[in-house]
Motif scaffolding. Sequence first.
Motif, mmCIF file in Angstrom:
data_model
loop_
_atom_site.group_PDB
_atom_site.id
_atom_site.type_symbol
_atom_site.label_atom_id
_atom_site.label_comp_id
_atom_site.label_asym_id
_atom_site.label_seq_id
_atom_site.Cartn_x
_atom_site.Cartn_y
_atom_site.Cartn_z
ATOM 1 N N LYS A 175 -50.295 -39.446 -15.321
ATOM 2 C CA LYS A 175 -49.608 -38.761 -14.221
ATOM 3 C C LYS A 175 -50.289 -37.427 -13.869
ATOM 4 C CE LYS A 175 -45.501 -38.402 -16.088
ATOM 5 N NZ LYS A 175 -45.916 -38.784 -17.464
ATOM 6 N N SER A 176 -50.517 -36.604 -14.879
ATOM 7 C CA SER A 176 -51.126 -35.291 -14.626
ATOM 8 C C SER A 176 -52.550 -35.431 -14.122
ATOM 9 C CB SER A 176 -51.099 -34.434 -15.894
ATOM 10 O OG SER A 176 -49.777 -34.065 -16.220
ATOM 11 N N LEU A 215 -52.362 -36.333 -10.433
ATOM 12 C CA LEU A 215 -51.990 -35.171 -9.616
ATOM 13 C C LEU A 215 -53.145 -34.188 -9.488
ATOM 14 C CD1 LEU A 215 -48.369 -34.127 -10.670
ATOM 15 C CD2 LEU A 215 -49.132 -34.713 -8.390
ATOM 16 N N ARG A 216 -53.773 -33.868 -10.593
ATOM 17 C CA ARG A 216 -54.819 -32.849 -10.591
ATOM 18 C C ARG A 216 -56.116 -33.344 -9.969
ATOM 19 N NH1 ARG A 216 -53.640 -28.595 -14.347
ATOM 20 N NH2 ARG A 216 -55.849 -28.282 -14.714
ATOM 21 N N PHE A 270 -46.925 -25.927 -11.748
ATOM 22 C CA PHE A 270 -47.308 -26.397 -13.078
ATOM 23 C C PHE A 270 -46.114 -26.383 -14.030
ATOM 24 C CE2 PHE A 270 -50.965 -24.479 -11.046
ATOM 25 C CZ PHE A 270 -52.003 -25.350 -11.312
ATOM 26 N N GLN A 271 -46.226 -27.159 -15.095
ATOM 27 C CA GLN A 271 -45.172 -27.208 -16.113
ATOM 28 C C GLN A 271 -44.958 -25.841 -16.765
ATOM 29 O OE1 GLN A 271 -45.720 -30.241 -19.103
ATOM 30 N NE2 GLN A 271 -44.384 -29.241 -20.550
ATOM 31 N N LEU A 326 -47.868 -30.397 -4.968
ATOM 32 C CA LEU A 326 -48.080 -31.174 -6.179
ATOM 33 C C LEU A 326 -47.327 -30.479 -7.308
ATOM 34 C CD1 LEU A 326 -51.962 -31.716 -5.923
ATOM 35 C CD2 LEU A 326 -50.146 -33.247 -5.110
ATOM 36 N N ASP A 370 -46.485 -30.751 -11.238
ATOM 37 C CA ASP A 370 -46.888 -31.431 -12.461
ATOM 38 C C ASP A 370 -45.876 -31.137 -13.564
ATOM 39 O OD1 ASP A 370 -48.246 -32.762 -14.417
ATOM 40 O OD2 ASP A 370 -49.915 -31.348 -14.550
ATOM 41 N N GLU A 371 -44.959 -32.065 -13.798
ATOM 42 C CA GLU A 371 -43.892 -31.905 -14.786
ATOM 43 C C GLU A 371 -43.194 -30.549 -14.622
ATOM 44 O OE1 GLU A 371 -42.896 -34.213 -16.727
ATOM 45 O OE2 GLU A 371 -44.545 -35.552 -17.212
ATOM 46 N N CYS A 428 -44.401 -35.428 -7.333
ATOM 47 C CA CYS A 428 -43.839 -34.765 -8.507
ATOM 48 C C CYS A 428 -43.833 -35.729 -9.688
ATOM 49 C CB CYS A 428 -42.416 -34.308 -8.189
ATOM 50 S SG CYS A 428 -41.548 -33.518 -9.549
ATOM 51 N N SER A 429 -44.429 -35.314 -10.808
ATOM 52 C CA SER A 429 -44.378 -36.139 -12.012
ATOM 53 C C SER A 429 -43.154 -35.748 -12.833
ATOM 54 C CB SER A 429 -45.656 -35.971 -12.837
ATOM 55 O OG SER A 429 -45.844 -34.627 -13.225
#
Length: 253
Positions: free
Chosen positions: A44-45, A48-49, A88-89, A169, A171-172, A202-203
């Motif tokens: 997933k990440s 996204l990245r 970002f997470q 985007l 990411d978690e 969105c993850s």
Amino acid sequence: MKNLIKIENLSKTYPGGVQALHNVDLNVEPGEFLILLGLSGSGKSTLLRSINRLTEPSSGKIQFDNQDVTAANHHELRKIRQHIGMIFQQFNLIKNISVIKNVLSGKLGYKSGIASLFWSHQEIEEAEHNLRRVGLWEYRNQAVKNLSGGQQQRVAIARALMQKPRLILADEPVASLDPATADSIMRYLGELNQKDGLAVICSLHFLSLARKYGTRVVALKQGRLVWQGKPDEIDESRFKEIYGEDAEEVEIR
């Protein structure tokens, strides 16, 4: 409707031979709220990245608004990234400086040279407006390190809005937050999607949040896209197909 994102045969192999993505094909339309589901390590990440090339793909093609992201040079990629906000997470904020300076940093992609050292009155007003949107205007002069995790993530959302993005985007974005705060952060992202018309990718790990906010779900497993459809189409058997037979759904309200 033309696609905002078009991904073809995307693969990524990390040093050491770990293949994180295997020939992923995916289209994203303007205004979608796309949820990426899957176990940790499912890709997933990396997916996204790869979209904004924070991670360099090994092969395949990514287009953003008909621009070839994978072939873009440094100058072209800088222009593309102006329209893609990233959350970002772990927030990726500068903890020892003020909230408003962190938000203003979202404008750095539009500035270069000595101009990056100064902020106009209009930019400061824009930053304050975005802080009001996420309910943090009164904290604007506080150091970020003094804020809670949920508040820091809202600062990160306000920072992304400074770019006037067409795509977010995430990411978690709620992985390190408690359930109530996680839902509130998703609510802010949902508002950007519904009121501003921004596309969001969105993850997540939580299916209940995917059902509440997503318009479409893409499931990844061992770097492969194994399913896509509407959130309410994921029943118990589909859930276990994605996460494994021993997995149990955790609901966030």
